[in-house]
Design a protein around this motif. Structure first.
Motif, PDB file in Angstrom:
ATOM      1  N   MET A   1       0.833  -1.210   0.000  1.00  0.00           N
ATOM      2  CA  MET A   1       0.000   0.000   0.000  1.00  0.00           C
ATOM      3  C   MET A   1       0.865   1.255   0.000  1.00  0.00           C
ATOM      4  N   ALA A   2       1.925   1.248   0.821  1.00  0.00           N
ATOM      5  CA  ALA A   2       2.803   2.414   0.891  1.00  0.00           C
ATOM      6  C   ALA A   2       3.507   2.635  -0.447  1.00  0.00           C
ATOM      7  N   LEU A   3       3.969   1.548  -1.084  1.00  0.00           N
ATOM      8  CA  LEU A   3       4.613   1.673  -2.397  1.00  0.00           C
ATOM      9  C   LEU A   3       3.627   2.241  -3.414  1.00  0.00           C
ATOM     10  N   THR A   4       2.363   1.825  -3.317  1.00  0.00           N
ATOM     11  CA  THR A   4       1.345   2.296  -4.259  1.00  0.00           C
ATOM     12  C   THR A   4       1.119   3.796  -4.104  1.00  0.00           C
ATOM     13  N   ALA A   5       0.923   4.230  -2.874  1.00  0.00           N
ATOM     14  CA  ALA A   5       0.666   5.659  -2.644  1.00  0.00           C
ATOM     15  C   ALA A   5       1.862   6.482  -3.116  1.00  0.00           C
ATOM     16  N   ARG A   6       3.054   5.974  -2.835  1.00  0.00           N
ATOM     17  CA  ARG A   6       4.278   6.681  -3.234  1.00  0.00           C
ATOM     18  C   ARG A   6       4.375   6.770  -4.760  1.00  0.00           C
ATOM     19  N   ALA A   7       4.078   5.662  -5.434  1.00  0.00           N
ATOM     20  CA  ALA A   7       4.158   5.639  -6.893  1.00  0.00           C
ATOM     21  C   ALA A   7       3.112   6.558  -7.520  1.00  0.00           C
ATOM     22  N   CYS A   8       1.935   6.615  -6.929  1.00  0.00           N
ATOM     23  CA  CYS A   8       0.878   7.496  -7.454  1.00  0.00           C
ATOM     24  C   CYS A   8       1.318   8.958  -7.350  1.00  0.00           C
ATOM     25  N   HIS A   9       1.881   9.307  -6.199  1.00  0.00           N
ATOM     26  CA  HIS A   9       2.368  10.666  -5.988  1.00  0.00           C
ATOM     27  C   HIS A   9       3.404  11.020  -7.058  1.00  0.00           C
ATOM     28  N   TYR A  10       4.303  10.095  -7.317  1.00  0.00           N
ATOM     29  CA  TYR A  10       5.351  10.308  -8.319  1.00  0.00           C
ATOM     30  C   TYR A  10       4.748  10.431  -9.727  1.00  0.00           C
ATOM     31  N   ALA A  11       3.836   9.518 -10.052  1.00  0.00           N
ATOM     32  CA  ALA A  11       3.273   9.487 -11.405  1.00  0.00           C
ATOM     33  C   ALA A  11       2.534  10.780 -11.710  1.00  0.00           C
ATOM     34  N   VAL A  12       1.747  11.251 -10.743  1.00  0.00           N
ATOM     35  CA  VAL A  12       0.975  12.476 -10.978  1.00  0.00           C
ATOM     36  C   VAL A  12       1.930  13.660 -11.122  1.00  0.00           C
ATOM     37  N   GLY A  13       2.986  13.678 -10.344  1.00  0.00           N
ATOM     38  CA  GLY A  13       3.995  14.736 -10.481  1.00  0.00           C
ATOM     39  C   GLY A  13       4.620  14.716 -11.870  1.00  0.00           C
ATOM     40  N   GLN A  14       4.941  13.534 -12.341  1.00  0.00           N
ATOM     41  CA  GLN A  14       5.531  13.402 -13.678  1.00  0.00           C
ATOM     42  C   GLN A  14       4.549  13.852 -14.759  1.00  0.00           C
ATOM     43  N   MET A  15       3.278  13.510 -14.566  1.00  0.00           N
ATOM     44  CA  MET A  15       2.267  13.923 -15.550  1.00  0.00           C
ATOM     45  C   MET A  15       2.132  15.439 -15.552  1.00  0.00           C
ATOM     46  N   LYS A  16       2.159  16.038 -14.379  1.00  0.00           N
ATOM     47  CA  LYS A  16       2.005  17.496 -14.300  1.00  0.00           C
ATOM     48  C   LYS A  16       3.191  18.201 -14.935  1.00  0.00           C
ATOM     49  N   ARG A  17       4.349  17.565 -14.849  1.00  0.00           N
ATOM     50  CA  ARG A  17       5.535  18.164 -15.459  1.00  0.00           C
ATOM     51  C   ARG A  17       5.629  17.822 -16.947  1.00  0.00           C
ATOM     52  N   GLY A  18       4.620  17.104 -17.435  1.00  0.00           N
ATOM     53  CA  GLY A  18       4.607  16.768 -18.855  1.00  0.00           C
ATOM     54  C   GLY A  18       5.545  15.645 -19.244  1.00  0.00           C
ATOM     55  N   GLU A  19       6.062  14.935 -18.254  1.00  0.00           N
ATOM     56  CA  GLU A  19       6.994  13.860 -18.584  1.00  0.00           C
ATOM     57  C   GLU A  19       6.294  12.513 -18.752  1.00  0.00           C
ATOM     58  N   LEU A  20       5.026  12.479 -18.484  1.00  0.00           N
ATOM     59  CA  LEU A  20       4.253  11.258 -18.707  1.00  0.00           C
ATOM     60  C   LEU A  20       2.969  11.600 -19.432  1.00  0.00           C
TER      61      LEU A  20
END
Lengths: 178, 555
Positions: B536-555
């Motif tokens: 669960m902790a890995l999931t929440a961490r990965a979601c936080h990262y993914a959304v950050g990457q999307m906002k920066r246009g890298e995903l």
């Protein structure tokens, strides 16, 4: 708990139904309150289950009488029939049904009557002898009968109440007085 | 109703990690589609923890004939019973194979909430004793993260799910923001004290850390100790997707949850090097359809997520997808009788036991094995079920059924399993499931290290019981079947090098950056702790990262 003017001791509703059906107690219903009568009516209809599926009517009465002596108050015949019809293998079912008439054989030898009409003392003597003989041979038909009676009672509402498991406590105490 | 097929994110699976991905992604603004292979769940209709035995057709013994036909594997789970069997898959529809001499128990759940409805709710943090283990022992590959990377996410998850437990200040089993602990019973308290006298803080008995509430928490009611959590929880008193994360995701207005949706594969665009979405089969109509999204989270369970990757032919440039299957070895331990306290009993059914944190290879090195194990267990008095075959008839027998037996204390070990490449799942060349999707062939067995751990469990459990003054000490049985602990993991491991791992340190596929795998597949080693909290902790961490990457246009 239910009371009627024809029987002094209070009874569980299910017990009352059986008593009413087994005796002429039906004429005592006038002593019940209207609300109780309504509830009783529902239960009587619920109690009129379809015919047994694995047990003949004689076997049903034999099982019922034996269960009463194994655990007084155990109402487990419908459960045992269900298990025989839908849970056990054909071989297990046949072993049970082939063995059950031994209760009649032993009662006749002892008192000249089928098990269901034998005196309670003779029934107890026959069951006690079987219990001693069978011991831990769990595949024996009598071990099946006894196990199903015990398990059936323990998982019945009356059994769960008597065992203090129902209704649930709703809390945890890890060091309560017995 | 118009069927929207384009989303910001797709989450495959709605269980332990899928629910978390749904919550975290929707709360960060993404319109998210959750595809669940199984049926929808309505707690008021489907949760049956309060249904008494006399309302069950077989009084709890289960529908033996149907189960033998349809669930011969699932029935081996400790949480499988007449009430809960509906929360496990149909084996006939969902086959898999193993070598005939190497059984593997694959316990699977397909319904909204997945296995989070039937899990045992024990939650323990990892520490750097675990994250550094592979590096220290030169086993497999190093984790790409350390405790400091995941600690804030443990906090985040624990604060939301609600964990009751006792802070003990152990560096290798870090404390969290616990709700009040559940009580030890009198004999467990006695054993704790006697162990303290004999072993100090080296071998510590504490109450289990469990995702059951002991106080009201975020709108959910505290546990009322009815007992059989694996049958559901109408009061939402333990954490599950259905009870907590999915409602939170739904509250954002950005969640679309589609049950009966079996994901067959990812859809890859070679031009961009990314996936455009997923291809799925409607479980009821058996028709195929596709959904698109900017990012896909695989949260389908370790083996199912690996199966989707293998069926997609994606993410496997390292050759590690499906490999390194780990579980926890159990079956070792012991129990003994504790004399006294005959005037004491427990009231209520505490859905939790004791925990003895790992004490092997924490400071001193054990000569026979690396890593270690923890003990779960507890003390209790046998009731009617121990007297089902008691001799006698009549009133005396009834009396016997109502008597409580002596107190007994049990310790059950859960041991770490090492990652080994040859423990692997591959696509079966011919066998398919009821929807025509190729299924898995699983080869997995214990190594000597696990078997040595298992043997040691029996030794130390006896030592603990002796310290507690137990009599009639009995060791537990042989090792469990691999998979039997239902902690399968490791089939798409995280790592630092794309040549030897499937995921990077953010649970992101090295080969396809807009795919994340955050369930047990991601695990690089197995620890000995129950793993769901870390997933669960890995999931929440990965979601936080993914959304950050999307906002920066890298995903």
């Amino acid at each position: 708990m239910w009371r009627t003017r024809c029987r002094s001791e209070p009874m569980e509703r299910r017990e009352l139904i059986h008593w009413l059906v087994a005796t002429a107690g039906i004429q005592c219903l006038d002593s019940l309150a209207p609300g109780d009568l309504l509830a009783l009516g529902r239960d009587v209809h619920a109690a009129q289950q379809p015919a047994m599926r694995a047990l003949t009517s004689h076997a049903e009465r034999t099982v019922s009488a034996a269960a009463q002596q194994i655990l007084p108050g155990a109402d487990v015949t419908a459960f045992i029939d269900k298990m025989l019809a839908d849970w056990y293998t054909q071989g297990e079912r046949e072993r049970f049904l082939a063995g059950l008439p031994e209760l009649d054989t032993r009662c006749r030898a002892r008192a000249g009557q089928d098990f269901v009409t034998c005196a309670a003392a003779d029934q107890v003597a026959v069951l006690t002898a079987l219990d001693d003989e069978v011991g831990t041979a769990n595949q024996h038909w009598f071990a099946m009968l006894k196990y199903l009676t015990v398990y059936g009672w323990c998982t019945s509402e009356a059994g769960q109440r008597a065992l203090g498991l129902y209704p649930m406590a709703g809390r945890y105490d890890g060091c309560a007085p017995v | 109703m118009k069927d929207v097929t384009r989303f910001d994110a797709i989450v495959v699976g709605s269980g332990m990690t899928g629910g978390w991905a749904a919550k975290e992604l929707t709360e960060r603004g993404l319109r998210t589609l959750v595809l669940e292979a199984g049926r929808p769940i309505t707690p008021e209709r489907d949760f049956v923890e309060h249904k008494p035995p006399w309302e069950m057709p077989f009084r709890g013994l289960g529908d033996r004939r149907t189960v033998a036909q349809r669930q011969p594997m699932q029935r081996n789970s400790v949480s499988f019973d007449e009430w809960s069997h509906v929360f496990w898959t149909d084996d006939a529809d969902n086959p898999y194979s193993t070598p005939s001499d190497r059984p593997f128990h694959w316990f699977r759940a397909r319904q909204v909430g997945g296995k989070s409805t039937i899990w045992s709710r024990q939650v323990y943090r990892w520490s750097d004793l675990d994250f550094e283990a592979n590096l220290r022992d030169a086993v497999a590959i190093d984790w790409p993260i350390r405790y400091a990377d995941i600690a804030p996410w443990y906090d985040h998850v624990e604060r939301f799910i609600g964990v009751s437990g006792q802070a003990e200040g152990l560096s290798h089993l870090p404390d969290g923001p616990f709700l009040p602990p559940m009580a030890l019973n009198c004999v467990e308290q006695h054993v704790r004290e006697r162990m303290q006298e004999k072993f100090g803080r080296e071998r510590l008995l504490t109450i289990g850390r469990v995702a059951n509430l002991t106080t009201p928490h975020l709108g959910r009611a505290p546990c009322h100790y009815c007992g059989p959590c694996h049958r559901g929880c109408i009061t939402r008193s333990y954490f599950s997707s259905v009870n907590a994360t999915l409602p939170a995701a739904r509250a954002t207005g950005r969640l679309t949850l589609r049950p009966f949706s079996i994901v067959r594969s990812l859809v890859y665009d070679a031009r961009t090097g990314r996936v455009t979405g997923v291809r799925m089969i409607d479980a009821k109509t058996k028709t195929e359809r596709a959904y698109t999204a900017r990012v896909v989270f695989l949260c389908a369970s370790a083996l199912e997520s690996a199966r989707i990757l293998l069926n997609s032919g994606l993410g496997n440039s390292s050759g590690q997808v499906g490999r390194n299957i780990m579980d926890h070895i159990k079956g070792g331990g012991g129990s003994g009788q504790i004399d006294g306290w005959t005037d004491r009993r427990t009231i209520g059914d505490r859905p939790n036991g004791i925990y003895v944190p790992r004490f092997r290879n924490v400071t001193a090195r054990h000569p026979d094995f690396i890593r270690g194990y923890g003990f779960q267990g507890g003390a209790g008095r046998a009731g009617w079920s121990a007297a089902l075959r008691a001799p006698g008839i009549g009133a005396a027998l009834k009396e016997r059924l109502m008597q409580l037996g002596p107190w007994s204390m049990s310790f059950w070990g859960f041991g770490e399993m090492l990652p080994r490449e040859e423990n692997r799942a591959t696509l079966h060349p011919t066998l398919v499931d009821a929807w025509g999707i190729p299924t898995l062939h699983i080869e997995c067995q214990w190594s000597e290290n696990e078997l040595a751990i298992h043997r040691d469990m029996n030794v130390t459990a006896a030592e603990l019981l002796e310290a507690a003054g137990a009599t009639n000490i009995q060791p537990s049985g042989g090792p469990s079947t691999p998979g039997g602990t239902n902690h399968e993991m490791g089939t798409a491991r995280m790592g630092r090098d794309p040549k030897t791992s499937v995921l990077n340190g953010w649970n992101q596929l090295w080969d396809v950056p807009n795919v994340f795998v955050t369930d047990g597949a991601a695990m690089t080693s197995s620890g000995n702790q129950n793993p769901s909290l870390t997933y669960m902790a890995l999931t929440a961490r990965a979601c936080h990262y993914a959304v950050g990457q999307m906002k920066r246009g890298e995903l």
